[in-house]
Design a protein around this motif. Structure first.
Motif, PDB file in Angstrom:
ATOM      1  N   LEU A  46       0.833  -1.202   0.000  1.00  0.00           N
ATOM      2  CA  LEU A  46       0.000   0.000   0.000  1.00  0.00           C
ATOM      3  C   LEU A  46       0.866   1.250   0.000  1.00  0.00           C
ATOM      4  CD1 LEU A  46      -2.665  -0.905   2.733  1.00  0.00           C
ATOM      5  CD2 LEU A  46      -2.952  -1.023   0.249  1.00  0.00           C
ATOM      6  N   GLN A  47       0.384   2.269  -0.704  1.00  0.00           N
ATOM      7  CA  GLN A  47       0.940   3.615  -0.571  1.00  0.00           C
ATOM      8  C   GLN A  47      -0.037   4.402   0.300  1.00  0.00           C
ATOM      9  OE1 GLN A  47       1.487   5.110  -4.522  1.00  0.00           O
ATOM     10  NE2 GLN A  47       2.491   3.229  -5.181  1.00  0.00           N
ATOM     11  N   LEU A  48       0.496   5.087   1.304  1.00  0.00           N
ATOM     12  CA  LEU A  48      -0.348   5.704   2.321  1.00  0.00           C
ATOM     13  C   LEU A  48      -0.035   7.185   2.490  1.00  0.00           C
ATOM     14  CD1 LEU A  48       0.020   2.893   5.029  1.00  0.00           C
ATOM     15  CD2 LEU A  48      -1.848   3.142   3.376  1.00  0.00           C
ATOM     16  N   ALA A  49      -1.023   7.927   2.955  1.00  0.00           N
ATOM     17  CA  ALA A  49      -0.839   9.340   3.284  1.00  0.00           C
ATOM     18  C   ALA A  49      -1.841   9.699   4.379  1.00  0.00           C
ATOM     19  CB  ALA A  49      -1.057  10.221   2.063  1.00  0.00           C
ATOM     20  N   PRO A  50      -1.508  10.676   5.217  1.00  0.00           N
ATOM     21  CA  PRO A  50      -2.470  11.099   6.238  1.00  0.00           C
ATOM     22  C   PRO A  50      -3.773  11.551   5.587  1.00  0.00           C
ATOM     23  CG  PRO A  50      -0.309  12.045   6.662  1.00  0.00           C
ATOM     24  CD  PRO A  50      -0.233  11.419   5.307  1.00  0.00           C
ATOM     25  N   ALA A  51      -4.897  11.098   6.112  1.00  0.00           N
ATOM     26  CA  ALA A  51      -6.192  11.440   5.524  1.00  0.00           C
ATOM     27  C   ALA A  51      -6.418  12.948   5.513  1.00  0.00           C
ATOM     28  CB  ALA A  51      -7.317  10.739   6.290  1.00  0.00           C
ATOM     29  N   LYS A  52      -5.890  13.647   6.507  1.00  0.00           N
ATOM     30  CA  LYS A  52      -6.083  15.095   6.581  1.00  0.00           C
ATOM     31  C   LYS A  52      -5.453  15.816   5.400  1.00  0.00           C
ATOM     32  CE  LYS A  52      -6.371  15.414  11.650  1.00  0.00           C
ATOM     33  NZ  LYS A  52      -5.759  16.005  12.862  1.00  0.00           N
ATOM     34  N   VAL A  99      -5.133   7.391   4.590  1.00  0.00           N
ATOM     35  CA  VAL A  99      -5.812   7.043   3.350  1.00  0.00           C
ATOM     36  C   VAL A  99      -4.891   6.233   2.435  1.00  0.00           C
ATOM     37  CG1 VAL A  99      -5.147   9.145   2.115  1.00  0.00           C
ATOM     38  CG2 VAL A  99      -7.235   7.948   1.454  1.00  0.00           C
ATOM     39  N   VAL A 100      -5.471   5.265   1.735  1.00  0.00           N
ATOM     40  CA  VAL A 100      -4.744   4.455   0.757  1.00  0.00           C
ATOM     41  C   VAL A 100      -4.701   5.216  -0.565  1.00  0.00           C
ATOM     42  CG1 VAL A 100      -4.716   2.282  -0.528  1.00  0.00           C
ATOM     43  CG2 VAL A 100      -5.440   2.301   1.874  1.00  0.00           C
ATOM     44  N   THR A 101      -3.498   5.593  -1.007  1.00  0.00           N
ATOM     45  CA  THR A 101      -3.358   6.344  -2.257  1.00  0.00           C
ATOM     46  C   THR A 101      -2.884   5.475  -3.413  1.00  0.00           C
ATOM     47  OG1 THR A 101      -1.096   6.989  -1.692  1.00  0.00           O
ATOM     48  CG2 THR A 101      -2.869   8.486  -1.022  1.00  0.00           C
ATOM     49  N   GLY A 102      -2.489   4.241  -3.128  1.00  0.00           N
ATOM     50  CA  GLY A 102      -2.073   3.319  -4.174  1.00  0.00           C
ATOM     51  C   GLY A 102      -2.058   1.902  -3.642  1.00  0.00           C
ATOM     52  N   VAL A 103      -2.343   0.926  -4.520  1.00  0.00           N
ATOM     53  CA  VAL A 103      -2.425  -0.474  -4.114  1.00  0.00           C
ATOM     54  C   VAL A 103      -1.595  -1.333  -5.054  1.00  0.00           C
ATOM     55  CG1 VAL A 103      -3.941  -2.438  -3.656  1.00  0.00           C
ATOM     56  CG2 VAL A 103      -4.771  -0.125  -3.243  1.00  0.00           C
ATOM     57  N   ASP A 104      -0.650  -2.093  -4.494  1.00  0.00           N
ATOM     58  CA  ASP A 104       0.096  -3.090  -5.262  1.00  0.00           C
ATOM     59  C   ASP A 104      -0.855  -4.248  -5.560  1.00  0.00           C
ATOM     60  OD1 ASP A 104       3.162  -5.002  -4.594  1.00  0.00           O
ATOM     61  OD2 ASP A 104       1.630  -5.232  -6.137  1.00  0.00           O
ATOM     62  N   PRO A 105      -1.149  -4.521  -6.836  1.00  0.00           N
ATOM     63  CA  PRO A 105      -2.135  -5.555  -7.153  1.00  0.00           C
ATOM     64  C   PRO A 105      -1.734  -6.953  -6.706  1.00  0.00           C
ATOM     65  CG  PRO A 105      -0.977  -4.878  -9.127  1.00  0.00           C
ATOM     66  CD  PRO A 105      -0.599  -3.901  -8.048  1.00  0.00           C
ATOM     67  N   VAL A 107      -4.748   0.007  13.619  1.00  0.00           N
ATOM     68  CA  VAL A 107      -3.907  -1.173  13.458  1.00  0.00           C
ATOM     69  C   VAL A 107      -3.757  -1.778  14.838  1.00  0.00           C
ATOM     70  CG1 VAL A 107      -1.647  -2.054  12.800  1.00  0.00           C
ATOM     71  CG2 VAL A 107      -2.683  -0.203  11.473  1.00  0.00           C
ATOM     72  N   GLY A 108      -4.285  -2.978  15.002  1.00  0.00           N
ATOM     73  CA  GLY A 108      -4.391  -3.542  16.349  1.00  0.00           C
ATOM     74  C   GLY A 108      -5.421  -2.742  17.124  1.00  0.00           C
ATOM     75  N   ASP A 109      -5.076  -2.318  18.327  1.00  0.00           N
ATOM     76  CA  ASP A 109      -6.009  -1.513  19.118  1.00  0.00           C
ATOM     77  C   ASP A 109      -5.624  -0.038  19.146  1.00  0.00           C
ATOM     78  OD1 ASP A 109      -4.686  -2.372  22.458  1.00  0.00           O
ATOM     79  OD2 ASP A 109      -3.723  -1.744  20.585  1.00  0.00           O
ATOM     80  N   LYS A 110      -4.724   0.369  18.237  1.00  0.00           N
ATOM     81  CA  LYS A 110      -4.242   1.742  18.203  1.00  0.00           C
ATOM     82  C   LYS A 110      -4.811   2.481  16.995  1.00  0.00           C
ATOM     83  CE  LYS A 110      -1.387   1.094  21.708  1.00  0.00           C
ATOM     84  NZ  LYS A 110      -1.609   1.735  23.034  1.00  0.00           N
ATOM     85  N   THR A 136      -0.918   8.627  10.678  1.00  0.00           N
ATOM     86  CA  THR A 136       0.157   8.787   9.698  1.00  0.00           C
ATOM     87  C   THR A 136       0.614   7.401   9.238  1.00  0.00           C
ATOM     88  OG1 THR A 136       1.974   8.673  11.295  1.00  0.00           O
ATOM     89  CG2 THR A 136       0.963  10.851  10.924  1.00  0.00           C
ATOM     90  N   PRO A 137       1.301   7.322   8.077  1.00  0.00           N
ATOM     91  CA  PRO A 137       1.868   6.042   7.652  1.00  0.00           C
ATOM     92  C   PRO A 137       2.813   5.449   8.687  1.00  0.00           C
ATOM     93  CG  PRO A 137       1.855   7.580   5.812  1.00  0.00           C
ATOM     94  CD  PRO A 137       1.457   8.363   7.025  1.00  0.00           C
ATOM     95  N   LYS A 138       3.522   6.304   9.427  1.00  0.00           N
ATOM     96  CA  LYS A 138       4.419   5.808  10.475  1.00  0.00           C
ATOM     97  C   LYS A 138       3.637   5.072  11.562  1.00  0.00           C
ATOM     98  CE  LYS A 138       8.084   7.264  13.672  1.00  0.00           C
ATOM     99  NZ  LYS A 138       7.500   6.589  14.839  1.00  0.00           N
ATOM    100  N   ASP A 139       2.437   5.580  11.882  1.00  0.00           N
ATOM    101  CA  ASP A 139       1.603   4.894  12.872  1.00  0.00           C
ATOM    102  C   ASP A 139       1.264   3.480  12.415  1.00  0.00           C
ATOM    103  OD1 ASP A 139      -0.358   7.853  13.762  1.00  0.00           O
ATOM    104  OD2 ASP A 139       1.632   7.172  14.396  1.00  0.00           O
TER     105      ASP A 139
END
Length: 517
Positions: free
Chosen positions: A427-433, A444-450, A468-471, A475-478
């Motif tokens: 996945l390519q990720l970016a903060p939804a804000k 938010v998912v901005t790209g998906v490896d098929p 992710v889990g209970d957190k 951010t992508p780092k999270d």
């Protein structure tokens, strides 16, 4: 009776000969001449035709442009690093909805066929390990050896070799990549006086002839022809979709190869196909030359792409919304929310504004605005023509940089900071804000490896990861930290809470990189 039977066929033959002669002369006129001013000329300059009147061939154009088309070979370490180029494209449940509906309508495998990158096909070693070698296409855009190809062709590559039409192999360096538009820039080491081709300045028209050159299935120097079937296609691969649809037969391995106009300029770069079987069915997509040119210029300057950002959430203007807003046309982008402390807020944009022009260029819809702003550099000042309470006004906005942690640079490795033993979701990720229309919570998912584990569980561009889990994550780092924490606790799988158009659901991802339902 005999004379009556023969006359129509004679007339028909004469009409066909006349039409062929007219068509041949017209094409000869289109492909003759010099196309670039100055002393430096690309490979296609001075295209002329010696074809007899009444015949038509692409041979003169192909002879001039083919030397600038190259084969791109990539080598990768085994294991999870090879995540993109070995599968059948965007198949299974990851076909964008509009493409799936198209395929169902015409009975193309009931929408289950592959649609996606035509990148290198890998070779499996003993024991069925992941592919380590693949091959795609590319084209030279300067005499000193800059080469353009697809990001998915060279994604995660440890070595890149470029083979020219004379059979010579050259080591190439990845200067930079842009996953959001699937564009990559390479540089052949110590190159000089190479044949090159020019990216077109203007877009083709629907119905124009085009010529595709590339290496389908690893077969070098293959040429096919067709027409532009449509423009402005959104195939659901990302927020900047603006593909040219062509019907020239292209297949896996054509990725990164050029599509030429009849004057020998590159009007697009082949990147995706729709197919129920993996082969060509006459529906292929190319990235427009103007997009390629914008991205390549930034990659050449800095090795990365920085995108402009207004800081508003937008939506399309429907007929009902236009009526409620008291405006005539259902066009433009409706501002649903202005985020605080952003360029849009500082410029005075308000919820309910309808943006109808950017720098005097009409805005068709919300996606059109996203594409146009995303192609501009941060710091650029733009003039927005806005309808507020159905009255026109102009708002000047100085763009900021799009907030994201997914800036692709040549010096970044294929793995993130969490460590090479971490699972890759694909996945390519970016903060939804920081993404228009994605909301204020989650990533938010901005790209998906098929071919990644996330795609297997139905992740799509635009989905929002909430936990992710209970957190909770912002951010992508999270997201990476959540995976790392689960692995540190020796868990076999981690639950990911995802919000999509269908609602909120949990997905289990095993920590060896595989997905389970």
């Amino acid at each position: 009776m005999t004379r009556t039977d023969k006359t129509p066929s004679v007339t028909k033959r004469r009409r066909q000969a006349l039409l062929a002669g007219v068509f041949g002369l017209a094409v000869a006129g289109m492909v003759a001449g010099e196309f670039l001013p100055g002393t430096a000329t690309p490979a296609f300059a001075q295209i002329t035709t010696s074809q007899p009147a009444g015949t038509f061939s692409f041979a003169d154009i192909v002879e001039k442009v083919s030397p600038a088309v190259v084969s791109v070979k990539v080598k990768k370490d085994g294991g999870d690093q090879v995540a993109m180029n070995d599968g059948e494209g965007l198949g299974g449940g990851n076909i964008p909805p509009q493409i799936e509906q198209f395929m169902k309508r015409f009975g193309l495998g009931e929408g289950r066929g592959p649609m996606g990158p035509m990148g290198p096909r890998g070779h499996r070693g003993p024991g069925g390990e992941r592919p380590v070698v693949g091959q795609g296409s590319g084209f030279i855009i300067s005499a000193d050896g800059y080469v353009v190809t697809n990001n998915h062709v060279v994604d995660g590559a440890d070595e890149v070799d470029v083979t020219t039409t004379d059979g010579k192999e050259h080591v190439a360096k990845v200067i930079g990549t842009d996953p959001r538009t699937d564009v990559a820039l390479l540089k052949i080491a110590d190159a000089k006086d190479l044949p090159w081709v020019k990216l077109a300045d203007s877009a083709p028209r629907v119905g124009d002839w085009v010529i595709a050159v590339g290496n389908p299935f690893g077969l070098g120097g293959t040429v096919t022809a067709g027409i532009v079937s449509a423009r402005g296609r959104d195939i659901g691969s990302g927020p900047y979709d603006d593909f040219i649809q062509i019907d020239a037969p292209i297949n896996r391995g054509n990725s990164g190869g050029p599509t030429f106009s009849l004057n020998g300029e590159v009007i697009g770069m082949n990147t995706a196909i729709v197919s129920p079987s993996g082969g060509n069915v006459g529906i292929a997509f190319a990235i427009p030359s103007e997009t390629v040119k914008t991205v390549v210029n930034q990659l050449r300057e800095s090795g990365a792409v920085a995108r402009g950002y207004i800081g508003v959430q937008i939506q399309p203007v429907t007929e009902e919304l236009a009526s409620g807003l008291g405006i005539k046309d259902a066009e433009g982008a409706l501002v649903a929310q202005v985020q605080p402390n952003t360029p849009g807020a500082k410029a005075g944009l308000k919820a309910g504004d309808v943006i109808i022009k950017l720098n005097n260029e009409p805005i068709k819809d919300a996606r059109d605005l996203t594409r146009k702003v995303g192609m501009l550099k941060p710091g650029t000042e733009v003039q927005l023509a806005v309808l507020r309470d159905a009255k026109p006004l102009t708002v000047a906005v100085k763009l900021d940089q799009l907030p994201t942690e997914q800036v692709a640079r040549a010096d970044q490795g294929g793995e993130d900071a969490a460590g090479k033993d971490m699972p890759r979701l694909g996945l390519q990720l970016a903060p939804a804000k920081g993404v228009d229309g994605a909301g204020n919570e989650g990533v938010v998912v901005t790209g998906v490896d098929p071919n990644g584990p996330a795609a297997a569980r139905g992740f799509r561009t635009g989905d929002v990861i909430l936990k992710v889990g209970d957190k909770t994550v912002a951010t992508p780092k999270d997201v990476r930290d959540g995976l790392a924490a689960a692995k540190a606790e020796n868990r076999k799988a981690v639950l990911i809470q995802v919000k999509s158009e269908q609602g909120v659901r949990f997905v289990a991802i095993t920590l060896d990189g595989k997905a389970k339902g």
